[in-house]
Design a protein around this motif. Structure first.
Motif, mmCIF file in Angstrom:
data_model
loop_
_atom_site.group_PDB
_atom_site.id
_atom_site.type_symbol
_atom_site.label_atom_id
_atom_site.label_comp_id
_atom_site.label_asym_id
_atom_site.label_seq_id
_atom_site.Cartn_x
_atom_site.Cartn_y
_atom_site.Cartn_z
ATOM 1 N N LEU A 148 25.417 70.021 52.806
ATOM 2 C CA LEU A 148 24.404 70.002 53.860
ATOM 3 C C LEU A 148 24.866 70.906 54.994
ATOM 4 N N ASN A 149 24.102 71.951 55.273
ATOM 5 C CA ASN A 149 24.465 72.875 56.343
ATOM 6 C C ASN A 149 23.885 72.419 57.679
ATOM 7 N N PRO A 150 24.572 72.720 58.800
ATOM 8 C CA PRO A 150 24.177 72.213 60.125
ATOM 9 C C PRO A 150 23.015 73.005 60.733
ATOM 10 N N VAL A 151 21.834 72.802 60.212
ATOM 11 C CA VAL A 151 20.659 73.562 60.661
ATOM 12 C C VAL A 151 20.386 73.395 62.159
ATOM 13 N N PRO A 152 20.437 72.185 62.737
ATOM 14 C CA PRO A 152 20.140 72.097 64.175
ATOM 15 C C PRO A 152 21.037 72.978 65.038
ATOM 16 N N GLN A 153 22.329 73.014 64.742
ATOM 17 C CA GLN A 153 23.241 73.844 65.531
ATOM 18 C C GLN A 153 22.980 75.327 65.292
ATOM 19 N N ILE A 154 22.716 75.707 64.063
ATOM 20 C CA ILE A 154 22.424 77.112 63.759
ATOM 21 C C ILE A 154 21.112 77.531 64.412
ATOM 22 N N ALA A 155 20.144 76.630 64.423
ATOM 23 C CA ALA A 155 18.851 76.928 65.054
ATOM 24 C C ALA A 155 19.023 77.187 66.548
ATOM 25 N N GLN A 156 19.868 76.412 67.197
ATOM 26 C CA GLN A 156 20.102 76.600 68.624
ATOM 27 C C GLN A 156 20.704 77.982 68.897
ATOM 28 N N ILE A 157 21.619 78.392 68.047
ATOM 29 C CA ILE A 157 22.232 79.714 68.215
ATOM 30 C C ILE A 157 21.194 80.816 68.006
ATOM 31 N N ALA A 158 20.384 80.687 66.983
ATOM 32 C CA ALA A 158 19.359 81.699 66.714
ATOM 33 C C ALA A 158 18.393 81.821 67.889
ATOM 34 N N ARG A 159 17.967 80.670 68.424
ATOM 35 C CA ARG A 159 17.019 80.705 69.531
ATOM 36 C C ARG A 159 17.644 81.333 70.776
ATOM 37 N N GLN A 160 18.908 81.055 71.040
ATOM 38 C CA GLN A 160 19.579 81.628 72.211
ATOM 39 C C GLN A 160 19.619 83.146 72.140
ATOM 40 N N HIS A 161 19.631 83.695 70.913
ATOM 41 C CA HIS A 161 19.701 85.152 70.743
ATOM 42 C C HIS A 161 18.341 85.760 70.422
ATOM 43 N N GLY A 162 17.278 84.981 70.501
ATOM 44 C CA GLY A 162 15.937 85.504 70.272
ATOM 45 C C GLY A 162 15.637 85.856 68.835
ATOM 46 N N ALA A 163 16.378 85.274 67.892
ATOM 47 C CA ALA A 163 16.172 85.576 66.471
ATOM 48 C C ALA A 163 15.318 84.500 65.817
ATOM 49 N N LEU A 164 14.561 84.915 64.814
ATOM 50 C CA LEU A 164 13.821 83.954 64.012
ATOM 51 C C LEU A 164 14.792 83.198 63.100
ATOM 52 N N LEU A 165 14.398 81.990 62.696
ATOM 53 C CA LEU A 165 15.207 81.203 61.775
ATOM 54 C C LEU A 165 14.372 80.787 60.574
ATOM 55 N N THR A 166 14.826 81.202 59.391
ATOM 56 C CA THR A 166 14.224 80.801 58.124
ATOM 57 C C THR A 166 15.114 79.744 57.476
ATOM 58 N N VAL A 167 14.500 78.631 57.040
ATOM 59 C CA VAL A 167 15.273 77.530 56.465
ATOM 60 C C VAL A 167 14.725 77.159 55.089
ATOM 61 N N ASP A 168 15.624 77.167 54.125
ATOM 62 C CA ASP A 168 15.341 76.636 52.795
ATOM 63 C C ASP A 168 15.501 75.121 52.888
ATOM 64 N N ALA A 169 14.368 74.400 52.827
ATOM 65 C CA ALA A 169 14.369 72.937 52.952
ATOM 66 C C ALA A 169 14.061 72.277 51.616
ATOM 67 N N VAL A 170 14.428 72.945 50.534
ATOM 68 C CA VAL A 170 14.033 72.510 49.199
ATOM 69 C C VAL A 170 14.569 71.122 48.860
ATOM 70 N N THR A 171 15.777 70.781 49.292
ATOM 71 C CA THR A 171 16.340 69.480 48.924
ATOM 72 C C THR A 171 16.429 68.528 50.115
ATOM 73 N N THR A 172 15.701 68.825 51.194
ATOM 74 C CA THR A 172 15.737 67.939 52.366
ATOM 75 C C THR A 172 14.342 67.533 52.818
ATOM 76 N N ALA A 173 13.442 68.487 53.041
ATOM 77 C CA ALA A 173 12.110 68.149 53.541
ATOM 78 C C ALA A 173 11.366 67.273 52.542
ATOM 79 N N GLY A 174 10.839 66.178 53.040
ATOM 80 C CA GLY A 174 10.130 65.241 52.189
ATOM 81 C C GLY A 174 10.967 64.055 51.766
ATOM 82 N N MET A 175 12.281 64.088 52.058
ATOM 83 C CA MET A 175 13.141 62.966 51.688
ATOM 84 C C MET A 175 13.874 62.396 52.891
ATOM 85 N N GLU A 176 13.785 63.075 54.003
ATOM 86 C CA GLU A 176 14.374 62.606 55.251
ATOM 87 C C GLU A 176 13.657 63.327 56.380
ATOM 88 N N PRO A 177 13.767 62.825 57.621
ATOM 89 C CA PRO A 177 13.078 63.511 58.722
ATOM 90 C C PRO A 177 13.516 64.974 58.849
#
Length: 382
Positions: A148-177
């Motif tokens: 499990l990769n730390p998406v929330p922390q990576i997302a914060q870094i991407a947003r601070q630098h004005g970059a878009l964030l693409t997330v593969d949620a294939v094994t997470t979305a739909g099974m947990e918040p």
């Protein structure tokens, strides 16, 4: 010789998962045309339910792509990357590497942030390479290693630098918040056959307003016509023809998605944790150990277990398959080293894993697996 199609099969793989009964029933609905008003109404309900599943804003565009999760991956790069763009890909397994391959094919200058197999991406390594990056891409749950990769922390870094964030949620979305808006994810996708337990062939996607603005600022047309964001909007929101969608798969996805939301993501997450802990308790005395050493880095929905020394991986899995039980081994460098047990959708139930324990007791000549599994399941969550 083909097997009896009505023989019950125990599918314990990290995808596809057994079809949810409500989705199975939905497949029996009569065919309608893809431009029928009833289908447009169904699609509108699907879009709203996807916003709930992904945790988006009310204005986030959601849709189903007529293909598997890999099409969801490709559509993001096709629409949001242009030749020469700087794309930072987090790669600590097979699907992160696939992201890097796809981004490069669409003209990106790909930078890699890596981690050893079985370890999560370090957000500090991401931050160190963000200069000039226009997109960050990461696999939330790396199916190939159970990380499990730390998406929330990576997302914060991407947003601070004005970059878009693409997330593969294939094994997470739909099974947990999944908190797309709260975290700051711009493009997310999954596959129908994973956590939702619908048939393969659809990729549910969510596209943020920021991502849509980046799409509209393109200098060149999207090279993948089939999944062009504007073409998708033509069909999903303006109800004009773009391509023929697989109507019966929409029926099934709608039913499975509604079933998941009815159950609730927190309840589904608890179900995964409960069954996963029971599996580990049952198999630990045989020498099965977690492949991912740090508990916080373990992907709950794909339980990666290191095999005991001398364990006949291929032979045991072959014998299990003869008993109508499918278990998946390692991928690439982890072949023969681990088992990857799926805990998504309808697989995350006690019954299929009880069948596995019964079979292993017989095949390995050991006793107590099923008893330990049942003991670890008590008390069963409400």
């Amino acid at each position: 010789m083909f097997e009896d199609p009505y023989t019950e099969h125990v599918l314990l793989t990290p995808g596809p998962t057994p079809i949810h009964p409500r989705a199975q029933q939905a497949l029996m609905r009569p065919m309608l045309g893809h431009m029928d008003p009833e289908i447009f109404a169904l699609n509108t309900e699907i879009q709203a339910d996807l916003r709930a599943m992904y945790g988006t804003t009310d204005t986030t565009f959601t849709a189903l792509l007529a293909g598997t999760g890999s099409l969801g991956m490709e559509a993001g790069f096709a629409n949001l990357v242009e030749n020469g763009d700087e794309v930072l890909v987090c790669a600590n397994g097979s699907f992160g590497q696939r992201m890097a391959d796809m981004a490069a094919r669409y003209g990106a200058n790909v930078r890699l942030v890596t981690a050893p197999l079985g370890e999560a991406i370090n957000p500090e390594d991401v931050a160190a390479q963000m200069n000039g990056v226009q997109m960050v891409a990461v696999v939330h749950g790396e199916t190939s290693t159970g990380v499990l990769n730390p998406v929330p922390q990576i997302a914060q870094i991407a947003r601070q630098h004005g970059a878009l964030l693409t997330v593969d949620a294939v094994t997470t979305a739909g099974m947990e918040p999944f908190h797309m808006a709260e975290w700051g994810v711009d493009y997310a996708y999954t596959g129908a056959q994973k956590c939702l337990s619908a048939p393969p062939g659809l990729a549910p996607v969510a596209i943020s307003d920021r991502a849509m603005a980046r799409y509209h600022a393109r200098r060149t047309p999207t090279p993948l016509w089939y999944c062009d964001f504007e073409g998708l909007r033509d069909y999903w929101e303006r109800h004009t023809y773009h391509h023929t969608v697989p109507v019966n798969l929409h029926y099934a996805l709608h039913a499975a998605l509604r079933a998941a939301l009815d159950e609730g993501m927190l309840n589904r997450k608890a179900r995964v944790q409960h069954v996963g802990q029971a599996i580990q308790a049952a198999l630990a005395p045989l020498g099965f150990t977690p492949y991912v050493l740090r508990p916080e880095d373990r992907l709950p929905t794909v339980l990666a277990l290191r095999l005991p020394d001398g364990f006949d991986d291929a032979g045991v899995r072959r014998a299990l398959r003869q008993r109508q039980i499918s278990v998946t081994g390692g991928l690439g460098a982890t072949a023969g080293l681990i088992w990857r047990l799926g805990l998504m959708g309808e697989t995350a139930r006690p019954a299929p894993y009880r069948a596995l324990m019964d079979a292993l007791e017989d095949l390995l000549g050991v006793q107590g697996l099923t008893e330990r599994f049942n003991d670890a399941l008590e008390p069963v969550p409400a």
